[in-house]
Design a protein around this motif. Structure first.
Motif, PDB file in Angstrom:
ATOM      1  N   ASP A 112     -45.062  25.049 -19.235  1.00  7.63           N
ATOM      2  CA  ASP A 112     -43.864  24.339 -18.780  1.00  7.63           C
ATOM      3  C   ASP A 112     -42.678  25.291 -18.809  1.00  7.63           C
ATOM      4  N   GLN A 113     -41.486  24.770 -18.522  1.00 12.97           N
ATOM      5  CA  GLN A 113     -40.281  25.596 -18.370  1.00 12.97           C
ATOM      6  C   GLN A 113     -39.543  25.812 -19.680  1.00 12.97           C
ATOM      7  N   PHE A 114     -40.049  25.326 -20.814  1.00 18.40           N
ATOM      8  CA  PHE A 114     -39.316  25.405 -22.076  1.00 18.40           C
ATOM      9  C   PHE A 114     -39.652  26.641 -22.916  1.00 18.40           C
ATOM     10  N   ARG A 115     -40.547  27.498 -22.448  1.00 19.20           N
ATOM     11  CA  ARG A 115     -40.962  28.641 -23.258  1.00 19.20           C
ATOM     12  C   ARG A 115     -41.318  29.829 -22.368  1.00 19.20           C
ATOM     13  N   PHE A 116     -41.365  31.000 -22.985  1.00 20.63           N
ATOM     14  CA  PHE A 116     -41.750  32.223 -22.302  1.00 20.63           C
ATOM     15  C   PHE A 116     -43.216  32.536 -22.601  1.00 20.63           C
ATOM     16  N   GLY A 117     -43.769  33.472 -21.839  1.00 16.00           N
ATOM     17  CA  GLY A 117     -45.138  33.920 -22.060  1.00 16.00           C
ATOM     18  C   GLY A 117     -45.164  35.404 -22.383  1.00 16.00           C
ATOM     19  N   TYR A 118     -46.383  35.932 -22.651  1.00 19.98           N
ATOM     20  CA  TYR A 118     -46.549  37.327 -23.045  1.00 19.98           C
ATOM     21  C   TYR A 118     -47.762  37.944 -22.365  1.00 19.98           C
ATOM     22  N   ARG A 119     -47.680  39.268 -22.172  1.00 19.51           N
ATOM     23  CA  ARG A 119     -48.856  40.079 -21.846  1.00 19.51           C
ATOM     24  C   ARG A 119     -48.929  41.192 -22.882  1.00 19.51           C
ATOM     25  N   GLN A 160     -32.604  26.471 -20.737  1.00 26.01           N
ATOM     26  CA  GLN A 160     -32.630  25.015 -20.873  1.00 26.01           C
ATOM     27  C   GLN A 160     -33.143  24.565 -22.233  1.00 26.01           C
ATOM     28  N   THR A 161     -33.928  25.420 -22.914  1.00 20.83           N
ATOM     29  CA  THR A 161     -34.458  25.050 -24.228  1.00 20.83           C
ATOM     30  C   THR A 161     -33.357  25.043 -25.282  1.00 20.83           C
ATOM     31  N   ILE A 165     -31.799  21.585 -27.167  1.00 19.88           N
ATOM     32  CA  ILE A 165     -31.780  21.385 -28.615  1.00 19.88           C
ATOM     33  C   ILE A 165     -30.356  21.259 -29.141  1.00 19.88           C
ATOM     34  N   ALA A 166     -29.436  22.125 -28.685  1.00 18.46           N
ATOM     35  CA  ALA A 166     -28.048  22.065 -29.172  1.00 18.46           C
ATOM     36  C   ALA A 166     -27.409  20.727 -28.861  1.00 18.46           C
ATOM     37  N   HIS A 167     -27.635  20.228 -27.650  1.00 17.27           N
ATOM     38  CA  HIS A 167     -27.015  18.952 -27.262  1.00 17.27           C
ATOM     39  C   HIS A 167     -27.566  17.764 -28.050  1.00 17.27           C
ATOM     40  N   SER A 168     -28.772  17.915 -28.626  1.00 16.05           N
ATOM     41  CA  SER A 168     -29.380  16.778 -29.320  1.00 16.05           C
ATOM     42  C   SER A 168     -29.036  16.736 -30.808  1.00 16.05           C
ATOM     43  N   VAL A 169     -28.334  17.768 -31.329  1.00 15.53           N
ATOM     44  CA  VAL A 169     -28.019  17.809 -32.759  1.00 15.53           C
ATOM     45  C   VAL A 169     -26.982  16.741 -33.102  1.00 15.53           C
TER      46      VAL A 169
END
Length: 355
Positions: free
Chosen positions: A158-165, A335-336, A340-344
């Motif tokens: 999904d769009q909330f995280r990055f990936g790795y190689r 967006q992640t 999170i900041a807006h929900s605190v």
């Protein structure tokens, strides 16, 4: 990023900017067993072997050359990370304490390092539901530094995280090359070794900082325990992106602040977001302030930070909640941290969520 936000975020991001090198250690499952085993081998190599290497760190259009020295002796871990490109910055870790030498800021910053993971990979264990958010697969083998490598790809769903190689040395499982990628597979950040040795013995001299600290300001960051931190401890994120949960909750004094801040860490097992909730800057009441006609007028306080800022290969987002400065920062998409900041928000003791 504005200058005030750049200065402020400096205290909010753990000074081991080395965290940008973090990779993942997934848990075992029947699917894709072999790439997961190679990631476990990488974890063991990074944590238990001696190594001394020079690598290129490519991020945001800039290239930095760095040296990493890692020694394990009698169960004690000592590490040194230093920039070779003129800033003179060095980071030295002795077990659970990290000292950051920042000559370009005339500052030495000392802070606890709770995860105890190596600079080249804070390797968290994945939770049981990690397959819901990442795919972990093997790509065709390749070569780096003339060495045969296993290539592992970790892809977000999904769009909330990055990936790795990751390109892992066939003989030692050390990561010779790593890439941080967005959800479209575009490379955000890259680590590429130019030299990597694994000596049996590393002398103390290779782990001693070369920075001259005369005239530099020493700042010690650490856990705080007082009434102010207790009041702030009632803050939590009311809603989180899928898969994220609370892993750390504490209080920490940031930089030159006089009041502690709540420090919350939310993770999905690979991606990590730190949230800092700071006491209001005008918390001192007028009754506590004694007039002094000889004193020079104090400079006006900086206004609260608002908005998004790029921090290395990740992002920071700041807002104000009930008069408190709230900043979320992590090596995750914009967006992640905003989500999170807006929900605190603050909770009463009985309603405090555990997630």
């Amino acid at each position: 990023m504005t200058h005030p936000m750049r200065r402020r975020v400096h205290w909010l991001v753990p000074c081991a900017v080395v965290g940008v090198l973090a990779m993942a250690l997934p848990a075992r499952s029947q699917a894709a067993e072999e790439p997961r085993e190679w990631l476990e081998k990488m974890d063991r190599a990074l944590a238990t072997r001696n190594y001394d290497g020079t690598f290129f760190h490519l991020s945001d259009g800039r290239v930095e050359t760095m040296r990493i020295v890692h020694r394990v002796r009698a169960g004690r871990v000592t590490e040194r990370l230093l920039s070779l490109d003129g800033s003179g910055r060095e980071f030295v870790r002795n077990n659970d304490e990290l000292t950051c030498y920042l000559p370009d800021q005339h500052t030495v910053l000392v802070e606890p390092r709770q995860d105890r993971g190596p600079f080249l990979g804070s390797l968290p264990q994945f939770g049981a539901d990690v397959n819901e958010f990442y795919r972990i697969e093997a790509l065709p083998n390749s070569h780096v530094l003339g060495r045969a490598t296993r290539v592992i790809v970790v892809t977000p769903k999904d769009q909330f995280r990055f990936g790795y190689r990751l390109w892992l040395d066939e003989n030692t499982a050390m990561p010779l090359k790593t890439q941080l990628c967005d959800s479209r597979g575009q490379v955000i950040e890259q680590i590429l070794f130019a030299r990597l040795d694994m000596p049996e013995v590393i002398p103390d001299s290779d782990l001693t900082p070369a920075v001259h600290t005369d005239g530099m300001r020493w700042v010690r960051q650490g856990p705080s325990h007082d009434s102010a931190s207790a009041a702030l401890s009632a803050y939590r994120a009311s809603e989180l992106p899928p898969g994220f949960h609370l892993t750390v909750s504490g209080a920490q004094t940031l930089g030159g602040a006089t009041e502690p801040a709540t420090h919350l860490v939310y993770s999905d097992g690979l991606a990590t977001v730190s949230v800092f909730v700071e006491a209001p800057r005008d918390a001192k009441s007028s009754a506590d302030i004694k007039p002094n006609t000889d004193a020079k007028p104090s400079p006006p306080a900086e206004p609260p930070l608002q908005g998004l800022a790029r921090v290395g290969s990740g992002f920071a987002f700041s807002t104000v909640v009930q008069g408190h400065q709230v900043t979320a920062v992590g090596e995750v998409p914009a967006q992640t941290v905003e989500f999170i900041a807006h929900s605190v928000k603050s909770y009463s003791g009985s309603d405090l969520p555990s997630h």
